[in-house]
Design a protein around this motif. Structure first.
Motif, PDB file in Angstrom:
ATOM      1  N   UNK A   1       0.868  -1.157   0.000  1.00 36.22           N
ATOM      2  CA  UNK A   1       0.000   0.000   0.000  1.00 36.22           C
ATOM      3  C   UNK A   1       0.911   1.214   0.000  1.00 36.22           C
ATOM      4  N   UNK A   2       0.753   2.088  -0.990  1.00 32.31           N
ATOM      5  CA  UNK A   2       1.647   3.227  -1.079  1.00 32.31           C
ATOM      6  C   UNK A   2       0.937   4.523  -1.411  1.00 32.31           C
ATOM      7  N   UNK A   3       1.656   5.624  -1.266  1.00 31.24           N
ATOM      8  CA  UNK A   3       1.150   6.940  -1.638  1.00 31.24           C
ATOM      9  C   UNK A   3      -0.108   7.319  -0.890  1.00 31.24           C
ATOM     10  N   UNK A   4      -1.035   7.927  -1.600  1.00 34.42           N
ATOM     11  CA  UNK A   4      -2.294   8.355  -1.000  1.00 34.42           C
ATOM     12  C   UNK A   4      -3.090   7.157  -0.477  1.00 34.42           C
ATOM     13  N   UNK A   5      -2.951   6.000  -1.110  1.00 37.69           N
ATOM     14  CA  UNK A   5      -3.640   4.807  -0.627  1.00 37.69           C
ATOM     15  C   UNK A   5      -3.169   4.486   0.794  1.00 37.69           C
ATOM     16  N   UNK A   6      -1.873   4.583   1.030  1.00 32.72           N
ATOM     17  CA  UNK A   6      -1.314   4.292   2.348  1.00 32.72           C
ATOM     18  C   UNK A   6      -1.863   5.240   3.395  1.00 32.72           C
ATOM     19  N   UNK A   7      -1.961   6.525   3.053  1.00 32.23           N
ATOM     20  CA  UNK A   7      -2.474   7.513   4.005  1.00 32.23           C
ATOM     21  C   UNK A   7      -3.907   7.193   4.399  1.00 32.23           C
ATOM     22  N   UNK A   8      -4.735   6.824   3.443  1.00 30.78           N
ATOM     23  CA  UNK A   8      -6.131   6.478   3.729  1.00 30.78           C
ATOM     24  C   UNK A   8      -6.191   5.183   4.525  1.00 30.78           C
ATOM     25  N   UNK A   9      -5.464   4.179   4.095  1.00 35.27           N
ATOM     26  CA  UNK A   9      -5.474   2.855   4.739  1.00 35.27           C
ATOM     27  C   UNK A   9      -5.039   2.973   6.192  1.00 35.27           C
ATOM     28  N   UNK A  10      -4.018   3.800   6.458  1.00 38.43           N
ATOM     29  CA  UNK A  10      -3.513   3.974   7.815  1.00 38.43           C
ATOM     30  C   UNK A  10      -4.415   4.867   8.663  1.00 38.43           C
ATOM     31  N   UNK A  11      -5.082   5.833   8.057  1.00 39.66           N
ATOM     32  CA  UNK A  11      -5.872   6.811   8.807  1.00 39.66           C
ATOM     33  C   UNK A  11      -7.236   6.293   9.239  1.00 39.66           C
ATOM     34  N   UNK A  51     -11.354  10.222   0.686  1.00 44.32           N
ATOM     35  CA  UNK A  51     -11.249   9.771   2.071  1.00 44.32           C
ATOM     36  C   UNK A  51      -9.996  10.310   2.746  1.00 44.32           C
ATOM     37  N   UNK A  52     -10.115  10.601   4.030  1.00 44.69           N
ATOM     38  CA  UNK A  52      -8.977  11.007   4.866  1.00 44.69           C
ATOM     39  C   UNK A  52      -8.199  12.171   4.266  1.00 44.69           C
ATOM     40  N   UNK A  53      -8.909  13.089   3.622  1.00 44.12           N
ATOM     41  CA  UNK A  53      -8.252  14.250   3.030  1.00 44.12           C
ATOM     42  C   UNK A  53      -7.474  13.951   1.762  1.00 44.12           C
ATOM     43  N   UNK A  54      -7.633  12.767   1.221  1.00 46.51           N
ATOM     44  CA  UNK A  54      -6.931  12.359   0.004  1.00 46.51           C
ATOM     45  C   UNK A  54      -7.954  12.128  -1.112  1.00 46.51           C
ATOM     46  N   UNK A  55      -7.551  12.311  -2.368  1.00 48.41           N
ATOM     47  CA  UNK A  55      -8.477  12.074  -3.486  1.00 48.41           C
ATOM     48  C   UNK A  55      -8.630  10.582  -3.796  1.00 48.41           C
ATOM     49  N   UNK A  56      -9.041   9.832  -2.788  1.00 45.89           N
ATOM     50  CA  UNK A  56      -9.167   8.378  -2.887  1.00 45.89           C
ATOM     51  C   UNK A  56     -10.595   7.989  -2.567  1.00 45.89           C
ATOM     52  N   UNK A  57     -11.142   7.108  -3.381  1.00 50.00           N
ATOM     53  CA  UNK A  57     -12.503   6.609  -3.149  1.00 50.00           C
ATOM     54  C   UNK A  57     -12.468   5.107  -2.955  1.00 50.00           C
ATOM     55  N   UNK A  58     -13.371   4.635  -2.124  1.00 52.58           N
ATOM     56  CA  UNK A  58     -13.519   3.216  -1.845  1.00 52.58           C
ATOM     57  C   UNK A  58     -14.617   2.647  -2.723  1.00 52.58           C
ATOM     58  N   UNK A  59     -14.361   1.517  -3.331  1.00 54.96           N
ATOM     59  CA  UNK A  59     -15.360   0.886  -4.182  1.00 54.96           C
ATOM     60  C   UNK A  59     -15.371  -0.608  -3.902  1.00 54.96           C
TER      61      UNK A  59
END
Length: 71
Positions: A1-11, A51-59
């Motif tokens: 898990x890296x980058x913005x994905x890591x930030x969301x996954x950890x947060x 999510x978590x302040x990142x441009x990441x969406x869960x699907x």
């Protein structure tokens, strides 16, 4: 898990519980960076809220693809 994905996954512990473990590296599909997990996928779309302040969406739409590929 890296980058913005890591930030969301950890947060967000709830996201970790829903997604489970990562089963792919970051991939680019139709111009969108995605990563597949046991329970779905995360999509990174610059400029879009997420999510978590990142441009990441869960699907969870990735689940069928995950199963079809035997991941």
């Amino acid at each position: 898990v890296g980058g913005a994905f890591s930030k969301v996954y950890d947060a967000l512990a709830g996201v970790r519980a829903i997604l489970g473990r990562p089963i792919s590296e970051d991939l680019v599909e139709a111009g969108v960076t995605v990563q597949y997990f046991e329970g779905g996928r995360l999509e990174f779309t610059p400029g879009q809220p997420g999510l978590a302040g990142q441009p990441v969406r869960l699907s969870n739409s990735g689940s069928a693809l995950v199963a079809a590929n035997g991941w």
